[in-house]
Design a protein around this motif. Structure first.
Motif, PDB file in Angstrom:
ATOM      1  N   ASP A   6       0.809  -1.208   0.000  1.00  0.00           N
ATOM      2  CA  ASP A   6       0.000   0.000   0.000  1.00  0.00           C
ATOM      3  C   ASP A   6       0.848   1.266   0.000  1.00  0.00           C
ATOM      4  N   ALA A   7       1.901   1.281   0.806  1.00  0.00           N
ATOM      5  CA  ALA A   7       2.739   2.487   0.914  1.00  0.00           C
ATOM      6  C   ALA A   7       3.394   2.821  -0.418  1.00  0.00           C
ATOM      7  N   GLU A   8       3.877   1.800  -1.134  1.00  0.00           N
ATOM      8  CA  GLU A   8       4.520   2.055  -2.422  1.00  0.00           C
ATOM      9  C   GLU A   8       3.513   2.500  -3.469  1.00  0.00           C
ATOM     10  N   ALA A   9       2.336   1.890  -3.440  1.00  0.00           N
ATOM     11  CA  ALA A   9       1.290   2.295  -4.385  1.00  0.00           C
ATOM     12  C   ALA A   9       0.876   3.744  -4.138  1.00  0.00           C
ATOM     13  N   VAL A  10       0.746   4.134  -2.865  1.00  0.00           N
ATOM     14  CA  VAL A  10       0.406   5.522  -2.536  1.00  0.00           C
ATOM     15  C   VAL A  10       1.481   6.463  -3.049  1.00  0.00           C
ATOM     16  N   GLU A  11       2.728   6.061  -2.920  1.00  0.00           N
ATOM     17  CA  GLU A  11       3.833   6.910  -3.374  1.00  0.00           C
ATOM     18  C   GLU A  11       3.774   7.127  -4.887  1.00  0.00           C
ATOM     19  N   ARG A  12       3.467   6.068  -5.623  1.00  0.00           N
ATOM     20  CA  ARG A  12       3.414   6.198  -7.082  1.00  0.00           C
ATOM     21  C   ARG A  12       2.204   7.035  -7.541  1.00  0.00           C
ATOM     22  N   VAL A  13       1.061   6.810  -6.929  1.00  0.00           N
ATOM     23  CA  VAL A  13      -0.125   7.590  -7.302  1.00  0.00           C
ATOM     24  C   VAL A  13       0.073   9.049  -6.925  1.00  0.00           C
ATOM     25  N   THR A  14       0.721   9.317  -5.798  1.00  0.00           N
ATOM     26  CA  THR A  14       0.996  10.703  -5.406  1.00  0.00           C
ATOM     27  C   THR A  14       1.921  11.379  -6.409  1.00  0.00           C
ATOM     28  N   ALA A  15       2.946  10.645  -6.860  1.00  0.00           N
ATOM     29  CA  ALA A  15       3.854  11.207  -7.869  1.00  0.00           C
ATOM     30  C   ALA A  15       3.098  11.505  -9.160  1.00  0.00           C
ATOM     31  N   LEU A  16       2.179  10.619  -9.532  1.00  0.00           N
ATOM     32  CA  LEU A  16       1.368  10.840 -10.739  1.00  0.00           C
ATOM     33  C   LEU A  16       0.503  12.087 -10.568  1.00  0.00           C
ATOM     34  N   ARG A  17      -0.115  12.217  -9.397  1.00  0.00           N
ATOM     35  CA  ARG A  17      -0.975  13.378  -9.148  1.00  0.00           C
ATOM     36  C   ARG A  17      -0.187  14.676  -9.205  1.00  0.00           C
TER      37      ARG A  17
END
Length: 429
Positions: free
Chosen positions: A399-410
């Motif tokens: 979850d933490a890594e997925a959040v990091e990637r989606v945040t970078a995309l945003r």
């Protein structure tokens, strides 16, 4: 005079009213999805269907003018001592009453099918409908004048066909002066429009003057007994055209334009803050529940927005940048009054506003996959295979890594920076 008018209303022009009313009802109620959102789409859409209704009124007028010829009493009536103007005025009045009542009656029959008839009723609605009714009256009178000049059985159908062709051709005659030419038409056709639009009052007033001038010309042609008088009937027509042309020169948007009053924000009580355009206030409770669900999903990301605003409140008029703590959502309401699911669009790209120059399908797929991941739902069967692949790669991550990637995309989407599709797979933008 009043007795003659009552006779005309009872006997001679009733079929004309029924024809215009029936045509309007068929056109309006076969396209509920276009105007069910509010009063303004209703008024504009009814004017749009004058592409058929106006030529029909023209043909009805020509048919009415030939009544005496059909009965074989034309010469007998013409030989009476009663002045010509007194003979035609009751017929004109009766024809105006029935065709305008048929047009307005069409609007009234549509009101019960509006999603909400109380939340926002702009005064311009009545002006638009009134100008449409005036255009129909002018068409009927003009048709009667032409039918009197050409008392043939083919005049009415020929005028109807010619009228349809003219209204279809008007917007296409000149690319340079399309806006000017469009003003002379009873039809309002400006591509996409919805409940957030209106028609400027100066446009409606100028068009009303044009239709009044056309109606006056038709009246003079009918009442005139001499050729000189008939030539003089063109004077009001010229004045009406000149007025409309002058008005156009001072008006950059002669068709439909954004309505700032309809876009005013109406906000729900409590927090998180959710606001909708005024014209959609009747759906505020249902919209608020869905928007707050979206805000809760976005709260998984750092620096998540705390306010959700109807995107319609910013369309066409707002040039100010969106606040960082604000996310937009679209509102789509079906003709039966149901709110569409806007969460996939609200969460698109992690809640970032769309970039105006974003043309990359790869970026779109990445933004869409991020939305479904935030929703915790697998993309549907209609979604592209690349969206499914990106979602699966995100779903398989901690979850933490997925959040990091989606945040970078945003963050990349917020700044409209280069290609960002690689961010969901661990690459760089």
């Amino acid at each position: 005079m009043s007795r003659i008018l009552r006779i005309q209303l009872r006997r001679s022009v009733v079929p004309a009213a029924l024809i215009v009313l029936l045509a309007g009802l068929v056109a309006m109620h076969s396209s509920t999805e276009l105007w069910a959102d509010g009063w303004m789409p209703l008024a504009i859409d009814q004017r749009y269907y004058l592409v058929f209704g106006w030529p029909l009124a023209l043909a009805v007028g020509a048919w009415q003018a030939r009544r005496e010829h059909r009965a074989g009493v034309h010469e007998l009536v013409a030989s009476t001592a009663r002045p010509r103007r007194l003979r035609v005025l009751p017929v004109l009045a009766a024809l105006a009453i029935v065709v305008s009542a048929a047009y307005i009656g069409t609007s009234l029959t549509a009101v019960p099918r509006l999603n909400d008839a109380t939340s926002y009723l702009p005064a311009a609605t009545f002006t638009i409908i009134a100008v449409g009714a005036l255009a129909v009256v002018a068409a009927a009178w003009l048709g009667m004048a032409l039918g009197q000049l050409l008392p043939s059985a083919v005049t009415a159908p020929a005028l109807g066909v010619a009228g349809i062709g003219l209204l279809i051709a008007l917007p296409k005659i000149s690319a340079d002066k399309g806006q000017l030419i469009a003003l002379f038409s009873p039809v309002i056709s400006s591509g996409q429009y919805n409940e957030l639009f209106t028609v400027p009052s100066r446009v409606s007033m100028a068009q009303a003057g044009w239709w009044l001038a056309l109606a006056l010309t038709a009246m003079v042609l009918l009442a005139a007994g001499r050729s000189r008088t008939r030539v003089a009937a063109l004077l009001p027509l010229a004045l009406g055209a000149a007025t409309l042309t002058i008005t156009q020169q001072n008006n950059d948007h002669p068709g439909v334009v954004a309505d700032p009053a309809a876009q005013e924000l109406v906000c729900a009580d409590g927090i998180p803050r959710v606001c909708v355009a005024r014209v959609r206030a009747f759906m505020l409770p249902e919209i608020t529940a869905q928007a707050r669900r979206g805000l809760a999903m976005l709260a998984r990301l750092p620096e998540a927005p705390t306010t959700a605003i109807d995107a319609g409140s910013r369309w066409y008029t707002s040039t100010e940048p969106l606040e960082p703590d604000t996310v937009l959502f679209p509102v789509e309401i079906s003709p039966d009054g149901r709110l569409s699911n806007f969460l996939p669009t609200m969460l698109h790209g992690g809640g970032a506003a769309a970039c105006p120059d974003d043309r990359s399908w790869a970026d779109y797929f990445a933004d869409r996959a991020a939305a479904f991941w935030l929703m915790g739902e697998e993309p549907g069967d209609r979604e592209d295979a690349q969206i499914h692949d990106l979602w699966q790669s995100l779903d398989a991550l901690p979850d933490a890594e997925a959040v990091e990637r989606v945040t970078a995309l945003r963050d990349a989407a917020r700044t409209c920076s280069g290609s960002r599709s690689q961010l969901l797979t661990g690459g760089r933008a």
